[in-house]
Design an enzyme around this catalytic site. Structure first.
Site, PDB file in Angstrom:
ATOM      1  N   SER A 103      18.864 -11.747  21.417  1.00  0.00           N
ATOM      2  CA  SER A 103      19.230 -13.152  21.229  1.00  0.00           C
ATOM      3  C   SER A 103      20.232 -13.626  22.290  1.00  0.00           C
ATOM      4  CB  SER A 103      19.744 -13.353  19.806  1.00  0.00           C
ATOM      5  OG  SER A 103      19.887 -14.719  19.546  1.00  0.00           O
ATOM      6  N   ASP A 245      18.880 -20.637  23.872  1.00  0.00           N
ATOM      7  CA  ASP A 245      19.417 -19.287  24.051  1.00  0.00           C
ATOM      8  C   ASP A 245      18.266 -18.403  24.569  1.00  0.00           C
ATOM      9  OD1 ASP A 245      17.995 -18.906  21.646  1.00  0.00           O
ATOM     10  OD2 ASP A 245      19.430 -17.434  20.913  1.00  0.00           O
ATOM     11  N   ASP A 247      16.217 -16.158  23.547  1.00  0.00           N
ATOM     12  CA  ASP A 247      14.940 -16.024  22.833  1.00  0.00           C
ATOM     13  C   ASP A 247      14.520 -17.347  22.207  1.00  0.00           C
ATOM     14  OD1 ASP A 247      17.049 -15.751  20.959  1.00  0.00           O
ATOM     15  OD2 ASP A 247      15.687 -14.831  19.505  1.00  0.00           O
ATOM     16  N   ASP A 249      15.409 -19.457  19.953  1.00  0.00           N
ATOM     17  CA  ASP A 249      15.383 -19.911  18.562  1.00  0.00           C
ATOM     18  C   ASP A 249      16.535 -20.876  18.293  1.00  0.00           C
ATOM     19  OD1 ASP A 249      17.301 -17.935  18.686  1.00  0.00           O
ATOM     20  OD2 ASP A 249      16.682 -16.889  16.865  1.00  0.00           O
TER      21      ASP A 249
HETATM   22 MG    MG Z   1      18.488 -16.343  19.444  1.00  0.00          MG
END
Ligand code: MG
Length: 452
Positions: A103, A245, A247, A249
């Site tokens: 993340s 960010d 990834d 999400d």
């Molecule tokens: Mg993330």
């Protein structure tokens, strides 16, 4: 570095070469596969994706080897964003999903995030079961003939984008010809966000959109890391700046004047749009700003508060048929796309809101109004945390108390949330109030308890 490998509800996270090795990933993959076999039987398939970190392919190969070693087949969706794996698990009716990502953590880290067939991270009991299989190396290995097979699939982004844009008025947004600056921090989010923004006829200035995994700045999408994006928005006189960010999400937004509006506003703006269209409840974790409650109240609705953690919010949303939900850190969930935080959902709805109202981001932010939030982190062992919380309960006797996750105290003009970490001896304290003075007063009162 002396950090330990962390195994929690959402999976495993560590520092590659220090405490996270290919053999760690093989065994974690084998543990997840073994768990699935024991709970679901034969002929299983698991969707595996990874973000753009340089260690991604290495960890991905290892996890896939682990899954295949216990006879689980793999659908390899490659370099994608976390919500795409959640969507593909459900779309392809997989028995589970794995996303290789750490993340918002810096380049040295990587992680293995697990998803069940419902598209959500495993609940506590299940994750403990998987951890036990991993720790005891209790794997159900199979022979050569039964080994899992790997099947590549490149359809994740087309399917994902289609799901998101089916919820908005593409023609209306396209007619506005919005100017957008996109900063994906060289994480996984760039290509898919650019693909969606192109469909929406946005004029995009790409900043760090190559998915090299060499993060151009500290990756967490918070004010101090988005100074350069703010400058780009100002210079190009864009309508909006978007930050993902690694990834993708989470989403943070810069207004048309180049001001970072604060990550709490991502969910608030989307809630403003959704509540204007649909009846139903929202769900948010206990650390999320009260702005969403204000917006819900305006539309005669309410917000269900959950423990911190995406899976908790998603579960509450499903159980209560919520029309919107998420977390204050820029994580937005719409169940029509999937029970997972998704920056693409945030981008689509905020552009739709701008297109429908004809208003600038700064005007919409002003309409929502604001709060002042202070976040602090102190060192506290579990027993100290218990003492602090019980002293706080005595002190704030007139507050509404919610003990779902640590303790949240709600006052007329604000709230306090005290919670301990599951993975380290830390207590997080968040104070939010209408004015800075009031938020500081609440924080000071907690500090007095800690100091006494
Ligand atoms: Mg993330």
């Amino acid at each position: 570095m002396t950090e330990k490998l962390i195994i929690s509800i959402s999976g495993m996270r560590g520092i590659v070469g220090e405490n996270l090795f290919p053999q760690t990933a093989v065994e974690y993959g084998a543990a997840f596969g073994t768990f699935l076999k024991r709970s679901k039987g034969k002929d299983l398939k698991v969707c595996v994706g990874r973000d753009s970190r340089p260690s991604g392919q290495m960890i991905e190969s290892a996890v896939i080897a682990g899954l295949c070693s216990v006879g689980v087949n793999v659908v390899q969706v490659g370099l994608v964003i976390t919500p795409s794996v959640g969507i593909m698990v459900r779309e392809l009716q997989c028995d589970g999903g794995v996303m290789i990502t750490a993340s918002h953590n810096p380049i040295p880290y990587n992680g293995i995030k697990l998803i069940l067939d419902n598209g959500i991270a495993p609940p506590l009991k299940v994750s403990q079961n998987i951890k036990l299989i991993y720790e005891q190396k209790d794997f159900s290995f199979v022979g050569s003939a039964e080994s899992g097979k790997v099947c590549p699939d490149n359809s994740a982004y087309d399917i994902h984008i289609e799901k998101v844009i089916s919820l908005i008025d593409v023609e209306l947004i396209a007619s506005k010809n919005f100017e957008v600056v996109l900063d994906s921090v060289n994480g996984a989010g760039g290509p898919v966000a650019l693909q969606m923004l192109k469909k929406l006829n946005c004029q995009v200035t790409p900043v760090n959109t190559e998915p090299t995994g060499i993060f151009a700045h500290t990756p967490e999408p918070i004010a101090e890391n988005l100074v350069s994006l703010s400058g780009h928005v100002k210079k190009s006189r864009a309508d909006i700046g978007l930050a993902q960010d690694p990834d993708a999400d989470r989403l943070a937004i810069i207004d048309e004047n180049g001001n970072f509006i604060g990550e709490e506003y991502s969910l608030a703006l989307v809630a403003m749009y959704i509540f204007g269209k649909k009846k139903g409840k929202a769900a948010a974790n206990l650390s999320t700003s009260r702005m969403i409650d204000d917006i819900a109240a305006k539309h005669g609705s309410e917000v269900i508060r959950t423990a911190v953690g995406e899976a908790n919010v998603a579960k509450a949303m499903i159980e209560n048929d919520c029309v919107i939900g998420g977390e204050g850190n820029g994580g937005i969930i719409d169940l029509r796309v999937g029970p997972i935080r998704d920056s693409l959902v945030g981008i689509a709805f905020v552009l739709q809101l701008m297109a429908e109202t004809g208003k600038k981001v700064s005007q919409l932010v002003k309409e929502i109004g604001g709060y002042h939030m202070i976040k602090e982190k102190i060192r506290a062992e579990k027993e100290d945390a218990v003492k602090i919380i019980s002293a706080a309960k005595e002190k704030f006797i007139n507050a509404n108390v919610n003990e779902t996750d640590g303790c949240r105290f709600d006052f007329e003009d604000g709230w306090l949330h005290l919670r301990t970490s599951n993975t380290e001896p830390v207590m997080r304290i968040i104070a939010e109030a209408k004015t800075k003075e009031s938020a500081e007063k609440y924080m000071k009162q907690v500090k007095e308890i800690i100091g006494s």
